[in-house]
Design a protein around this motif. Structure first.
Motif, PDB file in Angstrom:
ATOM      1  N   LEU A 193       0.827  -1.204   0.000  1.00  0.00           N
ATOM      2  CA  LEU A 193       0.000   0.000   0.000  1.00  0.00           C
ATOM      3  C   LEU A 193       0.864   1.257   0.000  1.00  0.00           C
ATOM      4  N   LYS A 194       2.023   1.199   0.698  1.00  0.00           N
ATOM      5  CA  LYS A 194       2.922   2.350   0.715  1.00  0.00           C
ATOM      6  C   LYS A 194       3.447   2.649  -0.682  1.00  0.00           C
ATOM      7  N   LYS A 195       3.780   1.599  -1.438  1.00  0.00           N
ATOM      8  CA  LYS A 195       4.245   1.790  -2.809  1.00  0.00           C
ATOM      9  C   LYS A 195       3.147   2.408  -3.675  1.00  0.00           C
ATOM     10  N   LEU A 196       1.914   1.985  -3.435  1.00  0.00           N
ATOM     11  CA  LEU A 196       0.793   2.508  -4.211  1.00  0.00           C
ATOM     12  C   LEU A 196       0.554   3.978  -3.903  1.00  0.00           C
ATOM     13  N   LEU A 197       0.666   4.341  -2.614  1.00  0.00           N
ATOM     14  CA  LEU A 197       0.430   5.731  -2.206  1.00  0.00           C
ATOM     15  C   LEU A 197       1.579   6.646  -2.590  1.00  0.00           C
ATOM     16  N   ARG A 198       2.756   6.061  -2.880  1.00  0.00           N
ATOM     17  CA  ARG A 198       3.912   6.861  -3.234  1.00  0.00           C
ATOM     18  C   ARG A 198       3.706   7.591  -4.557  1.00  0.00           C
ATOM     19  N   GLY A 199       2.959   6.981  -5.458  1.00  0.00           N
ATOM     20  CA  GLY A 199       2.671   7.623  -6.735  1.00  0.00           C
ATOM     21  C   GLY A 199       1.731   8.801  -6.556  1.00  0.00           C
ATOM     22  N   ARG A 200       1.973   9.867  -7.273  1.00  0.00           N
ATOM     23  CA  ARG A 200       1.181  11.073  -7.090  1.00  0.00           C
ATOM     24  C   ARG A 200      -0.243  10.924  -7.607  1.00  0.00           C
TER      25      ARG A 200
ATOM     26  N   ARG B 110       2.522   6.260 -30.060  1.00  0.00           N
ATOM     27  CA  ARG B 110       2.704   7.622 -30.552  1.00  0.00           C
ATOM     28  C   ARG B 110       4.159   8.010 -30.715  1.00  0.00           C
ATOM     29  N   GLY B 111       5.067   7.242 -30.164  1.00  0.00           N
ATOM     30  CA  GLY B 111       6.494   7.510 -30.324  1.00  0.00           C
ATOM     31  C   GLY B 111       6.989   8.756 -29.629  1.00  0.00           C
ATOM     32  N   ASP B 112       6.318   9.174 -28.561  1.00  0.00           N
ATOM     33  CA  ASP B 112       6.686  10.390 -27.843  1.00  0.00           C
ATOM     34  C   ASP B 112       7.301  10.026 -26.490  1.00  0.00           C
ATOM     35  N   LYS B 113       8.630   9.982 -26.450  1.00  0.00           N
ATOM     36  CA  LYS B 113       9.336   9.584 -25.237  1.00  0.00           C
ATOM     37  C   LYS B 113       9.182  10.617 -24.130  1.00  0.00           C
ATOM     38  N   ASP B 114       9.212  11.905 -24.480  1.00  0.00           N
ATOM     39  CA  ASP B 114       9.106  12.964 -23.475  1.00  0.00           C
ATOM     40  C   ASP B 114       7.768  12.909 -22.761  1.00  0.00           C
ATOM     41  N   LEU B 115       6.681  12.754 -23.516  1.00  0.00           N
ATOM     42  CA  LEU B 115       5.358  12.653 -22.896  1.00  0.00           C
ATOM     43  C   LEU B 115       5.252  11.391 -22.046  1.00  0.00           C
ATOM     44  N   CYS B 116       5.893  10.319 -22.500  1.00  0.00           N
ATOM     45  CA  CYS B 116       5.884   9.067 -21.738  1.00  0.00           C
ATOM     46  C   CYS B 116       6.543   9.266 -20.378  1.00  0.00           C
ATOM     47  N   VAL B 117       7.724   9.879 -20.350  1.00  0.00           N
ATOM     48  CA  VAL B 117       8.435  10.119 -19.096  1.00  0.00           C
ATOM     49  C   VAL B 117       7.640  11.058 -18.202  1.00  0.00           C
TER      50      VAL B 117
ATOM     51  N   GLY C 272       5.540   9.489  -9.340  1.00  0.00           N
ATOM     52  CA  GLY C 272       6.408  10.350  -8.546  1.00  0.00           C
ATOM     53  C   GLY C 272       7.747  10.558  -9.231  1.00  0.00           C
ATOM     54  N   GLN C 273       8.692  11.167  -8.550  1.00  0.00           N
ATOM     55  CA  GLN C 273       9.983  11.495  -9.134  1.00  0.00           C
ATOM     56  C   GLN C 273      10.833  10.244  -9.356  1.00  0.00           C
ATOM     57  N   GLY C 274      11.677  10.280 -10.413  1.00  0.00           N
ATOM     58  CA  GLY C 274      12.574   9.179 -10.743  1.00  0.00           C
ATOM     59  C   GLY C 274      13.096   9.350 -12.148  1.00  0.00           C
TER      60      GLY C 274
END
Length: 434
Positions: A2-9, A218-225, A233-235
């Motif tokens: 659950l902590k891993k799930l809540l870590r995502g924004r 769609r081939g859009d790496k920036d939007l994917c990241v 979250g950050q990474g």
């Protein structure tokens, strides 16, 4: 977990928002039709008299009622067929947004069916609800499976089943005579699905598209990241992007296969067999018969009429509780163990029902032999054939099925690997469901 799930924004909010417009809608419309069944049959009979000036026999009313109930899975088939095209051409998020329009249209039709004295409008509304469910269930699975990190994919994907159970439970609760299960309020009960559709239509645009769709389709790496960062979250997400780029490279220049081509391709035969068996098993295990005709089933069992709605609610609460408990164990015990043990337990209960119920008309208690056989076959199949997918990437799951196909179809391993590498999209659909 659950902590891993809540870590995502935004991952947990995404689960909630996709759930109310996906699995919830399917579950709600499975169970909500049961409570007003008597009122709808009376409405059909009254409408017939007003139109034609003569009463209608009970057989015709029952036939029309069965058509109203049965048209829902027909719509589901139509929706499921169109889900792949919509999700690839317009994206997972836009496909769900479009799907809400279908549900809201169906809700409006249901709301006014009694006022304009048209039971045909109920039939049309049920068909549209079925289309909504067919699209929603499939796109819901893809969206969540592609938006979750692999260590949480099982739990996140299982939330679809939780929302299905939650929808069935809410449909039963709202269908009680103390709420909307009355002669005057049943059109509002049938139109209730418009509310969750409206909520998702308003909230879903604030969430990112599926990261996998953004990179591979769609081939859009920036939007994917950016989508990964908003969801998790950050990474740096180097490993995740690398896995998706490897999948993209494996499918580059390959067109999507037609259904006919997919069935003819022996290199993905066991993936298809697995997908078909798990889907069919769920439909034939007996749960749908209970939800469509639960009132009639409990009446035949001899329960007092006033207790039946509450017994139905209890069955729905049991299903909801079980789905939540499964979510707590899926990443610990794996998908395979939960599947074969669950179907094994259903096999046992079906056998007990065959023995315990008194003899009745027709098949009587032996009707449970159908459900028993279905559950037993799928439990054995999962235990012997199905590979575990816990914590594995799409390409790793592809490799597991490659071993099965190589073992059971023979032929050159090099040729099989080449053919399998061309079918990653088809494998992914199965992987997200498992």
């Amino acid at each position: 977990m659950l902590k891993k799930l809540l870590r995502g924004r935004m991952l947990l909010p995404l689960i909630l928002v996709t759930g109310i417009g996906g699995g919830f809608q399917y579950g709600f419309n499975m169970s909500s039709i049961n409570a007003p069944s008597t009122f709808i049959k009376e409405f059909i009979a009254e409408t017939w008299v007003q139109r034609f000036g003569n009463s209608v026999d009970g057989t015709t009313v029952k036939l029309l009622w069965c058509v109203i109930v049965s048209v829902y899975p027909i719509g589901g088939l139509l929706g499921a067929i169109s889900a792949a095209h919509l999700s690839v051409k317009y994206g997972r998020k836009n496909a769900l947004l479009f799907n809400n329009i279908v549900a809201i249209t169906a809700a409006i039709i249901m709301m006014f069916s009694k006022r304009v004295q048209s039971f045909e409008m109920i039939l049309v509304g049920r068909l549209l609800y079925g289309i909504n469910a067919g699209i929603g269930l499939n796109v819901h699975s893809m969206y969540l499976g592609e938006s979750a990190p692999k260590e949480l994919r099982g739990l996140v994907s299982l939330t679809r089943a939780m929302f299905v159970a939650f929808g069935k439970f809410i449909g039963q609760v709202i269908g009680l005579r103390e709420i909307l299960g009355t002669e005057s309020a049943w059109p509002l009960l049938l139109a209730f699905s418009g509310l969750p559709a409206l909520i998702q239509l308003v909230l879903l645009p604030w969430f990112p598209e599926s990261p996998r769709y953004l990179l591979i389709d769609r081939g859009d790496k920036d939007l994917c990241v950016d989508a990964l960062r908003r969801l998790w979250g950050q990474g740096d997400f180097f490993e995740e992007v690398q896995d998706m780029e490897a999948e993209q490279a494996a499918t580059k220049g390959k067109r999507a296969k037609t259904a006919c081509e997919l069935f003819q391709d022996r290199s993905v035969r066991w993936q298809l067999i697995t997908n078909i068996m798990l889907t069919v098993a769920m439909q034939l295990c007996g749960i749908n018969a209970i939800y469509f005709y639960s009132s009639e089933v409990f009446q035949e069992a001899g329960l007092p009429d006033w207790t039946i709605p509450y017994v139905v609610v209890g069955a729905g609460a049991t299903l909801l509780l079980t789905s939540v408990i499964s979510g707590l164990f899926i990443e610990r015990d794996g998908r395979k163990a939960l599947l074969w043990k669950g179907y094994g337990l259903m096999t046992l209960w079906a056998a007990l029902l065959c023995v315990a119920l008194p003899l009745q008309e027709g098949l009587g208690p032996f009707c449970f032999l159908i459900f028993l056989g279905d559950c037993l076959i799928i439990a054995v199949y999962v235990f012997i054939i199905l590979p575990e997918t816990k914590g594995k990437t799409v390409l790793e799951i592809t490799g597991e099925f490659r071993k099965i196909n190589r073992k059971r179809m023979g032929g050159s391993s090099v040729a099989i690997r080449r053919r399998l590498s061309q079918n990653v999209p088809e494998v992914f659909v199965i992987a997200t469901k498992l």
